[in-house]
Design an enzyme around this catalytic site. Structure first.
Site, mmCIF file in Angstrom:
data_model
loop_
_atom_site.group_PDB
_atom_site.id
_atom_site.type_symbol
_atom_site.label_atom_id
_atom_site.label_comp_id
_atom_site.label_asym_id
_atom_site.label_seq_id
_atom_site.Cartn_x
_atom_site.Cartn_y
_atom_site.Cartn_z
ATOM 1 N N LYS A 91 0.860 -1.189 0.000
ATOM 2 C CA LYS A 91 0.000 0.000 0.000
ATOM 3 C C LYS A 91 0.886 1.226 0.000
ATOM 4 O O LYS A 91 1.810 1.331 0.807
ATOM 5 C CB LYS A 91 -0.874 -0.010 1.273
ATOM 6 N N GLN A 112 7.194 3.868 3.769
ATOM 7 C CA GLN A 112 5.779 3.496 3.834
ATOM 8 C C GLN A 112 5.567 2.234 4.670
ATOM 9 O O GLN A 112 4.538 2.099 5.333
ATOM 10 C CB GLN A 112 5.277 3.274 2.398
ATOM 11 N N LYS A 115 5.447 3.473 8.260
ATOM 12 C CA LYS A 115 4.300 4.370 8.434
ATOM 13 C C LYS A 115 3.004 3.562 8.508
ATOM 14 O O LYS A 115 2.183 3.751 9.403
ATOM 15 C CB LYS A 115 4.242 5.331 7.242
ATOM 16 N N LYS A 127 5.368 1.760 -3.179
ATOM 17 C CA LYS A 127 5.261 3.103 -3.776
ATOM 18 C C LYS A 127 5.528 2.971 -5.263
ATOM 19 O O LYS A 127 6.237 2.061 -5.698
ATOM 20 C CB LYS A 127 6.299 4.042 -3.149
ATOM 21 N N GLY A 166 -2.836 8.222 -4.282
ATOM 22 C CA GLY A 166 -2.220 9.420 -4.832
ATOM 23 C C GLY A 166 -0.957 9.824 -4.087
ATOM 24 O O GLY A 166 -0.598 9.257 -3.062
ATOM 25 N N ASP A 167 -0.273 10.795 -4.624
ATOM 26 C CA ASP A 167 0.886 11.450 -4.004
ATOM 27 C C ASP A 167 1.099 12.715 -4.842
ATOM 28 O O ASP A 167 0.157 13.168 -5.522
ATOM 29 C CB ASP A 167 2.121 10.526 -4.015
ATOM 30 N N THR A 210 -4.571 13.654 5.138
ATOM 31 C CA THR A 210 -3.154 13.827 5.486
ATOM 32 C C THR A 210 -2.952 15.144 6.232
ATOM 33 O O THR A 210 -2.288 15.198 7.268
ATOM 34 C CB THR A 210 -2.261 13.770 4.233
ATOM 35 N N ASN A 242 -2.395 19.227 -1.959
ATOM 36 C CA ASN A 242 -3.401 18.549 -1.136
ATOM 37 C C ASN A 242 -3.080 18.604 0.351
ATOM 38 O O ASN A 242 -3.920 18.980 1.168
ATOM 39 C CB ASN A 242 -3.529 17.087 -1.624
ATOM 40 N N SER A 378 -6.883 5.887 3.828
ATOM 41 C CA SER A 378 -6.898 4.954 2.694
ATOM 42 C C SER A 378 -7.219 3.542 3.195
ATOM 43 O O SER A 378 -7.960 2.793 2.547
ATOM 44 C CB SER A 378 -5.548 4.943 1.971
HETATM 45 P P1 NDP Z 1 0.578 17.882 -4.423
HETATM 46 O O1 NDP Z 1 1.049 17.514 -5.777
HETATM 47 O O2 NDP Z 1 -0.872 18.068 -4.192
HETATM 48 O O3 NDP Z 1 1.307 19.224 -3.931
HETATM 49 C C1 NDP Z 1 2.700 19.289 -3.850
HETATM 50 C C2 NDP Z 1 3.078 20.714 -3.482
HETATM 51 O O4 NDP Z 1 4.477 20.762 -3.199
HETATM 52 C C3 NDP Z 1 2.828 21.716 -4.595
HETATM 53 O O5 NDP Z 1 2.533 22.970 -4.058
HETATM 54 C C4 NDP Z 1 4.176 21.727 -5.319
HETATM 55 O O6 NDP Z 1 4.429 22.905 -6.070
HETATM 56 C C5 NDP Z 1 5.120 21.623 -4.151
HETATM 57 N N1 NDP Z 1 6.394 21.025 -4.588
HETATM 58 C C6 NDP Z 1 6.553 19.859 -5.265
HETATM 59 N N2 NDP Z 1 7.847 19.654 -5.539
HETATM 60 C C7 NDP Z 1 8.498 20.718 -5.022
HETATM 61 C C8 NDP Z 1 9.854 21.092 -4.980
HETATM 62 N N3 NDP Z 1 10.800 20.316 -5.520
HETATM 63 N N4 NDP Z 1 10.172 22.249 -4.336
HETATM 64 C C9 NDP Z 1 9.204 23.043 -3.785
HETATM 65 N N5 NDP Z 1 7.901 22.726 -3.802
HETATM 66 C C10 NDP Z 1 7.555 21.586 -4.405
HETATM 67 O O7 NDP Z 1 1.182 16.756 -3.435
HETATM 68 P P2 NDP Z 1 0.706 16.352 -1.989
HETATM 69 O O8 NDP Z 1 0.222 17.533 -1.256
HETATM 70 O O9 NDP Z 1 -0.167 15.172 -2.108
HETATM 71 O O10 NDP Z 1 2.069 15.831 -1.355
HETATM 72 C C11 NDP Z 1 2.983 16.701 -0.682
HETATM 73 C C12 NDP Z 1 3.933 15.886 0.179
HETATM 74 O O11 NDP Z 1 3.170 15.123 1.139
HETATM 75 C C13 NDP Z 1 4.785 14.861 -0.565
HETATM 76 O O12 NDP Z 1 6.032 14.734 0.095
HETATM 77 C C14 NDP Z 1 3.998 13.571 -0.392
HETATM 78 O O13 NDP Z 1 4.817 12.435 -0.523
HETATM 79 C C15 NDP Z 1 3.515 13.749 1.034
HETATM 80 N N6 NDP Z 1 2.365 12.947 1.400
HETATM 81 C C16 NDP Z 1 1.184 13.036 0.704
HETATM 82 C C17 NDP Z 1 0.101 12.286 1.088
HETATM 83 C C18 NDP Z 1 -1.224 12.435 0.436
HETATM 84 O O14 NDP Z 1 -2.199 11.851 0.958
HETATM 85 N N7 NDP Z 1 -1.356 13.171 -0.639
HETATM 86 C C19 NDP Z 1 0.190 11.316 2.204
HETATM 87 C C20 NDP Z 1 1.442 11.373 2.934
HETATM 88 C C21 NDP Z 1 2.476 12.136 2.510
HETATM 89 P P3 NDP Z 1 4.412 22.862 -7.682
HETATM 90 O O15 NDP Z 1 2.965 22.860 -8.070
HETATM 91 O O16 NDP Z 1 5.129 24.117 -8.088
HETATM 92 O O17 NDP Z 1 5.134 21.607 -8.102
#
Ligand code: NDP
Length: 446
Positions: A91, A112, A115, A127, A166-167, A210, A242, A378
């Site tokens: 997962k 993961q 976690k 992943k 998603g991620d 999250t 997100n 999830s």
């Molecule tokens: P999204 O794609 O919804 O958002 C990612 C955000 O981070 C965007 O604002 C993006 O900006 C920014 N970002 C991405 N890459 C970079 C970078 N290299 N430098 C600066 N900003 C960056 O992703 P999520 O919100 O889903 O995920 C964010 C983090 O949370 C990740 O590390 C993910 O692994 C982790 N996570 C997510 C979960 C989930 O349920 N979604 C669960 C647990 C962890 P831009 O649009 O400019 O790329």
């Protein structure tokens, strides 16, 4: 000095693939954390548990060919790392971003495992993803890419085998397209992906999970370890995806003030506190950039090419991506008086940054514990799909709160059991590790 079991396993992993920097960073953190638990438990070395944990059960790499709007064929790389299924089906999310490499997905899959164990639910770790970037692509292009990706991935996954989600770059739209393709190929309607739309097996509160979970965890840390609350606190949140948006929403509900949000181009500062309705309109409806916020909101400022960490805050919630808080950022935060850092993103703090926080007395909550709310819900979505039932928002949210509080309690109990006091980092790694390791021993060598 004698090399310990954990050090030997790390050295072997490094010798095998020295170029997998992110993966090795995650392995080193976990092995260093659990080291104090190993001498009292010789069964782990006797069963080669660490050697088996750092090697994924299965590594799948494939070509994804799809047709863009101009009729040209494009080629991307697809991956799925099935790491460990000792306590449940593999997962973990799928990440679509141009920066994706095997090393990044391996670090995410490895994290993961622990976690998912911390949630107390029946989920193994995995992943996957692709170097495909959704930015600037039309809906039609995203759909054709997702269909092509699933046309290969479908043969490796299943509701009791491997359940992606998603991620970064993979939200409800992408999950919907991939689910549709899986359903067409298999001719079955099962809970093979989580984060689905509410009309076809998704769970209420998954979108928020999250970010909300991060805040439930942080609130519990504030109460139990710091005798404090969010009330009146200034909170810095990075990213505007997100996780960030729903972390900001819950921060405000709990009485904190969010003054910054960012994306990969820069950040916005709003002295009045971020207007979340405007952020949602820009990011979720229009899929715009964070800079649009400063254009539309009086008094807000956009700072190009800089990180939110240069602004003073009481609490920092990194919610964007790995290694976004480097040592210099951590020192800046400490100088400006930060008291608590809990991670919404995966591995957003470098080892040097973590060391700086810990040695300065800043309370630090590691992502694999503090952001586990997403995968926890999830897991609850999988339960609802199996039952063919949909729970209410309140029911899911109440369970999420219970899971996040228990993660704090289990982490503190584990660190205290090995004489490390209230150490959220080592405690989370040990608590997550023990459940998986014991299940592996019980199931025999494989
Ligand atoms: P999204 O794609 O919804 O958002 C990612 C955000 O981070 C965007 O604002 C993006 O900006 C920014 N970002 C991405 N890459 C970079 C970078 N290299 N430098 C600066 N900003 C960056 O992703 P999520 O919100 O889903 O995920 C964010 C983090 O949370 C990740 O590390 C993910 O692994 C982790 N996570 C997510 C979960 C989930 O349920 N979604 C669960 C647990 C962890 P831009 O649009 O400019 O790329």
């Amino acid at each position: 000095m004698k090399t310990t079991y954990a050090q030997k396993v790390y050295a072997d992993a490094e010798a095998r693939a020295p170029w997998e920097k992110e993966f090795l960073q995650a392995v080193r953190e976990v092995l260093t954390s659990i080291e104090p638990a190993l001498p009292d438990n010789p069964q782990y070395e006797a069963n080669a548990i660490l050697e088996r944990l750092v090697e994924p059960d299965r590594q799948i790499k494939f070509r994804v060919a799809w047709v863009d709007d101009a009729g040209r064929t494009q080629v991307n790389r697809g991956y799925r790392f099935e790491f460990n299924n000792a306590i449940g089906p593999y997962k973990g999310g799928l990440r679509f971003h141009s920066s994706v490499t095997a090393s990044i997905l391996k670090f995410l899959g490895f994290e993961q495992v622990f976690k998912n164990s911390l949630t107390g639910l029946w989920m193994g770790g995995g992943k996957g993803g692709s170097d495909f970037d959704t930015h600037g692509k039309s809906d039609g292009e995203v759909m054709r890419f997702c269909q092509a990706f699933m046309t290969e991935l479908y043969r490796h996954i299943g509701p009791d085998t491997d359940v992606p989600a998603g991620d970064i770059g993979v939200g409800g739209r992408e999950v919907g397209y991939m689910y549709g393709q899986y359903k067409r190929i298999r001719n079955e309607f099962t809970g093979v992906l989580t984060g689905k739309g509410l009309a076809f097996g998704g769970s209420l509160a998954r979108t928020e999970a999250t970010g909300y979970g991060l805040l439930y965890y942080t609130d519990e840390v504030l109460k139990t370890m710091m005798n404090d609350s969010f009330d009146g606190k200034t909170v810095s949140i990075s990213g505007s995806g997100n996780v960030s948006i729903f972390a900001a929403e819950k921060t405000m509900e709990l009485g904190g003030r969010v003054h910054v949000l960012s994306d990969s181009s820069g950040y916005v500062y709003d002295p009045e506190g971020i207007d979340l309705d405007l952020i949602k309109e820009i990011k979720l409806v229009r899929r715009g950039r964070i800079s649009d916020y400063a254009k539309e909101r009086k008094g807000a400022e956009y700072v190009e090419g800089k990180k939110v960490w240069e602004r003073p805050c009481d609490i920092a919630l990194p919610c964007a991506t790995q290694n976004e808080i480097e040592e210099a950022d951590a020192k800046e935060l400490i100088k400006n008086g930060v008291k608590l850092v809990t991670e919404g993103a995966n591995m957003p703090s470098t080892p040097e940054a973590i060391e700086a926080f810990r040695s300065s007395g800043v309370v630090f909550g590691p992502g694999k514990a503090s952001n586990a709310g997403g995968v926890a819900v999830s897991g609850l979505e999988m339960s609802q799909d199996s039952q063919r039932l949909a729970w209410t928002f309140e029911e899911v949210d109440t369970r999420l709160q219970g899971i996040m509080k228990k993660i704090v309690a289990d982490s503190l109990a584990a660190s205290n059991r090995y004489g490390m006091g209230n150490d959220l980092l080592n405690g989370a790694n040990i608590a997550g590790f023990e459940r998986v390791a014991n299940a592996m021993i019980d199931q025999g060598v494989y």
